[in-house]
Design an enzyme around this catalytic site. Structure first.
Site, PDB file in Angstrom:
ATOM      1  N   LYS A 102      -5.002  24.225   7.428  1.00  0.00           N
ATOM      2  CA  LYS A 102      -5.200  23.729   7.270  1.00  0.00           C
ATOM      3  C   LYS A 102      -4.598  23.389   5.864  1.00  0.00           C
ATOM      4  O   LYS A 102      -4.095  22.152   5.676  1.00  0.00           O
ATOM      5  CB  LYS A 102      -6.436  23.688   5.982  1.00  0.00           C
ATOM      6  CG  LYS A 102      -6.672  22.489   5.391  1.00  0.00           C
ATOM      7  CD  LYS A 102      -7.680  20.880   6.547  1.00  0.00           C
ATOM      8  CE  LYS A 102      -8.515  19.635   5.919  1.00  0.00           C
ATOM      9  NZ  LYS A 102      -8.364  19.086   6.978  1.00  0.00           N
ATOM     10  N   GLU A 107     -16.342  17.890   5.894  1.00  0.00           N
ATOM     11  CA  GLU A 107     -15.248  18.460   4.792  1.00  0.00           C
ATOM     12  C   GLU A 107     -16.080  18.481   3.411  1.00  0.00           C
ATOM     13  O   GLU A 107     -15.947  19.694   3.107  1.00  0.00           O
ATOM     14  CB  GLU A 107     -14.300  17.520   4.849  1.00  0.00           C
ATOM     15  CG  GLU A 107     -12.953  18.429   6.319  1.00  0.00           C
ATOM     16  CD  GLU A 107     -11.856  17.641   5.981  1.00  0.00           C
ATOM     17  OE1 GLU A 107     -11.394  17.253   5.144  1.00  0.00           O
ATOM     18  OE2 GLU A 107     -10.891  18.991   6.651  1.00  0.00           O
ATOM     19  N   ALA A 128      -4.798  11.067   8.925  1.00  0.00           N
ATOM     20  CA  ALA A 128      -3.879  10.751   7.996  1.00  0.00           C
ATOM     21  C   ALA A 128      -2.082  11.332   8.976  1.00  0.00           C
ATOM     22  O   ALA A 128      -1.426  10.718   8.993  1.00  0.00           O
ATOM     23  CB  ALA A 128      -3.676  12.025   7.276  1.00  0.00           C
ATOM     24  N   GLN A 129      -2.261  11.689   9.873  1.00  0.00           N
ATOM     25  CA  GLN A 129      -1.786  12.186  10.832  1.00  0.00           C
ATOM     26  C   GLN A 129      -1.033  10.734  11.214  1.00  0.00           C
ATOM     27  O   GLN A 129       0.493  11.617  11.656  1.00  0.00           O
ATOM     28  CB  GLN A 129      -1.983  13.636  11.403  1.00  0.00           C
ATOM     29  CG  GLN A 129      -1.186  13.867  12.620  1.00  0.00           C
ATOM     30  CD  GLN A 129      -1.430  14.654  13.751  1.00  0.00           C
ATOM     31  OE1 GLN A 129      -0.875  15.230  14.469  1.00  0.00           O
ATOM     32  NE2 GLN A 129      -2.545  15.049  13.488  1.00  0.00           N
ATOM     33  N   GLY A 166       0.913  -1.362   0.044  1.00  0.00           N
ATOM     34  CA  GLY A 166      -0.208   0.137  -0.052  1.00  0.00           C
ATOM     35  C   GLY A 166       0.915   1.458   0.370  1.00  0.00           C
ATOM     36  O   GLY A 166       1.662   1.096   0.369  1.00  0.00           O
ATOM     37  N   LYS A 202      -2.347  -0.646  -5.551  1.00  0.00           N
ATOM     38  CA  LYS A 202      -3.317  -1.393  -6.557  1.00  0.00           C
ATOM     39  C   LYS A 202      -2.843  -0.742  -8.202  1.00  0.00           C
ATOM     40  O   LYS A 202      -2.447  -0.758  -8.983  1.00  0.00           O
ATOM     41  CB  LYS A 202      -4.513  -0.890  -6.655  1.00  0.00           C
ATOM     42  CG  LYS A 202      -4.812  -1.605  -6.912  1.00  0.00           C
ATOM     43  CD  LYS A 202      -6.961  -1.047  -6.722  1.00  0.00           C
ATOM     44  CE  LYS A 202      -7.926  -2.018  -6.726  1.00  0.00           C
ATOM     45  NZ  LYS A 202      -9.039  -1.974  -5.331  1.00  0.00           N
ATOM     46  N   GLY A 255      -0.911   4.809   0.819  1.00  0.00           N
ATOM     47  CA  GLY A 255      -0.703   5.357   1.253  1.00  0.00           C
ATOM     48  C   GLY A 255       0.143   6.324   2.315  1.00  0.00           C
ATOM     49  O   GLY A 255       1.387   6.070   1.649  1.00  0.00           O
ATOM     50  N   TYR A 256      -0.600   7.474   3.231  1.00  0.00           N
ATOM     51  CA  TYR A 256      -0.086   8.017   3.905  1.00  0.00           C
ATOM     52  C   TYR A 256       1.344   7.178   4.537  1.00  0.00           C
ATOM     53  O   TYR A 256       3.019   7.486   4.629  1.00  0.00           O
ATOM     54  CB  TYR A 256      -0.759   8.889   4.896  1.00  0.00           C
ATOM     55  CG  TYR A 256      -1.561   9.391   4.315  1.00  0.00           C
ATOM     56  CD1 TYR A 256      -0.942  11.093   3.685  1.00  0.00           C
ATOM     57  CD2 TYR A 256      -2.591   9.449   4.016  1.00  0.00           C
ATOM     58  CE1 TYR A 256      -1.644  12.103   3.253  1.00  0.00           C
ATOM     59  CE2 TYR A 256      -3.531  10.360   3.908  1.00  0.00           C
ATOM     60  CZ  TYR A 256      -3.578  11.551   2.809  1.00  0.00           C
ATOM     61  OH  TYR A 256      -3.522  13.039   2.594  1.00  0.00           O
TER      62      TYR A 256
END
Lengths: 405, 405
Positions: B379, B170, B318-319, B10, B38, B12-13
């Site tokens: 942000k 959001e 994510a953090q 993966g 992927k 991701g983050y």
């Protein structure tokens, strides 16, 4: 004495040409002019294939009617027309009615599906701004959905165009230019996209010489279009279409998008109003009036005039509708002013150009065959001329097509 | 002797942070690093609500993985992962398998529908680039279709958001900014558009103080959002949703678009691989390894770590995933280099900002409450920091968010 009231139905090519000419031909004291149209805007019907493919924004193919009418001479009513009652000299609207002394019916055409099963439910037709916008978004949604599904549904990337006449071919020209952009936008392999054009008659674009047609077909084939000529769409359904040549077993072409561009008929309001008609078109006198109704003109796609040279009706085009509008305006003015005789309509064929996307086209202009870039430039000249005829140079500047060199 | 092989699942983050740190911590001779994902791109999960609403193009929320990995140290394999076979130390792919010595599972989350009837079929979830793009196009298609229909179907202009957590709020912030543009594009009266947010729990954004939450709710209400708090979605169907408070008769909210953002669970590959889990999340040791598997780390949304202060799991963000990645990379490097002991993960809470559209937000940063423009600027700083951590200044320049003053 009350001023005679002229009511014009529809703000397409014919209607707007009539109104913009009438407001020059008649003084405020001579007549009251009312224009009735469903939308507050006019749209360029001949550009809708571009908005449908997504190569030209739909706001570029329309302009507000108030920009081209003189408000001191013409009253604009935005309303949906239900039918005409010629005996009572009234136009019946969804919410009300309007009386007339002289009526000009310029309501354009409806899509003609010839009773083919499923077309009304499963096919789109390039008929107006709303439809064009929906087609563009439908295709985008199909492409956007493709990669979200675990079991890939290949028909989402398959588009069938029924009809290889003017609209069908022009749409294919735009669509084949748009597909690479869509593939980029939605991470789709171009090779998976399938574009199929099905034409029941044995001829593509019968109005053009075969060498021009072959040029068009070869170009579109090189961009991936698969043609089935002399092949009828027999049914449309949720999976696609069933197509077949005469006497053959039909076979299926799976498709998530079906565009029907194989025919038009006159607006259904003609039939609802009880006028004698053939597929919604009224065979008008040479002065564009309905036989037996000296106060009603029918112009544009709803009127039927025989081209004596070949003993067949002129096809409905923007060019002929605008010429109708000019003659109609002069004839209405004559009636108002008590002049006679009325003018007979004579078609002045300035030629036709069929675009094949942004940079290519085929056509016959002033009797001369042209193709490629030259024809494409000529197409833009024709498009701009339609704007000029209705709204003068300012409309051309605002909405015209100019090639960025 | 064969180099040990580290396989990271993966991009991701968490996964990308692990890989980009590992390629600095280890020399080419020390280990072989393989990253399996992927797609050939990484996407910013926390920006997907913008792509879904159509306020940010989806290409702005993703970047190619090859742009941030060092090809001399990391091999990238684009493949779909089916499951892990920990006994044979193998990752099973759709087309093949890969052996590992050390494994990092950073596969992110799946949408959690809690078995609510119809959600799987009728609702969209903001889960990845493909889904975001589809949501954007689905809403546009509903708006584009509205004016084409004779009988107007009001539900095409009704959007229901299930969940008033981070993603739901959001998304509402972006959507309320996007709606006026959509109304302009599709000739829709803004007053006909209905946006409804349904939240089963009695609290909106439980992680924030009530004055911040009230600020957010008031702002969104002023932009037309109708909130139903303490109200559960009981069913989704082709007409919309059935919603109701506990003990009340449910009532229908008609909707052509249903977005489900009320929960996530760990990736289903966790369950398919047979690891002990709670809703797809593995309760890992302090060093981020699975109890009993000294060679497998689980980080990001698939890992479950208890926040001892409140005796509840840290929410997947994510953090925290990026902080997992940093610790995980150091621990894997230690194992490869035979060092000990491994480092324990300790969450360093830098704060959270929830955006409310382009120009507004609420948040807590370094323990200080902020809202409005200031929070909105913060942000963007946070969003850019995520890019910086993985790809350095060049990635920030390429994909960062900068306010045009």
């Amino acid at each position: 004495m009350r001023k005679p009231r002229i009511v014009v139905l529809g703000a397409g090519y014919g209607g707007l040409m009539t109104v913009t000419r009438l407001q020059k031909l008649l003084s405020v004291n001579e007549a009251e002019i009312i224009l009735i149209n469903k939308n507050e805007y006019h749209y360029e019907t001949t550009w809708l294939h571009e908005a449908s493919a997504g190569t030209l924004h739909h706001d570029r193919v329309r302009y507000e009617i108030k920009n081209v009418i003189n408000p001191s001479k013409v009253e604009f009513i935005q309303a949906t027309i239900e039918k005409v009652n010629p005996e009572e000299k009234k136009v019946i609207l969804e919410n009300g009615e309007v009386e007339y002394d002289y009526l000009v019916i310029s309501l354009g055409s409806d899509s003609e599906t010839f009773g083919i099963k499923g077309l009304d439910k499963y096919a789109f037709a390039i008929t107006n701004v709303n439809a064009a916008r929906q087609i563009r978004e439908h295709i985008e949604y199909q492409f956007a959905t493709y990669n979200t599904e675990v079991e890939k549904d290949e028909k989402r990337l398959s588009i069938v165009i029924g009809g290889a006449g003017f609209t069908g071919i022009e749409f294919l020209g735009e669509l084949t230019n748009r597909i690479p952009e869509l593939c980029e936008e939605y991470d789709i392999d171009r090779k998976k996209v399938r574009i199929t054009c099905v034409e029941a008659s044995p001829m593509v674009l019968p109005q053009f010489d075969r060498d021009l047609v072959n040029y068009a077909i070869s170009l579109l084939e090189s961009k991936g279009v698969e043609f089935h000529i002399g092949t009828a769409v027999q049914e449309a359904n949720a999976e696609g279409v069933l197509i077949g040549k005469r006497g053959e077993e039909p076979h299926e072409v799976k498709a998530g998008t079906i565009i029907w561009s194989a025919g038009v008929r006159g607006n259904s309001i003609i039939e609802k109003s009880g006028f004698e008609n053939m597929r919604g078109r009224v065979k008008v006198n040479n002065d564009l009036r309905i036989p037996g109704y000296d106060d009603i003109f029918v112009i544009g796609d709803c009127s039927l005039i025989i081209n004596e040279a070949i003993d067949r009706p002129y096809p409905p085009t923007a060019q002929i509708a605008m010429q109708h509008g000019e003659v109609c305006a002069r004839n209405v003015a004559k009636l108002v002013q008590g002049k006679s005789p009325l003018e007979d309509f004579v078609f002045d064929d300035k030629g036709t150009v069929c675009s094949l996307g942004e940079d290519d086209a085929i056509g016959v202009v002033f009797g001369k065959k042209i193709k490629g870039t030259k024809a494409s430039v000529m197409k833009k000249v024709i498009d701009n001329r339609a704007l000029f005829m209705v709204g003068g140079p300012s409309l051309v500047m605002k909405k015209g097509k100019f090639k960025l060199l």
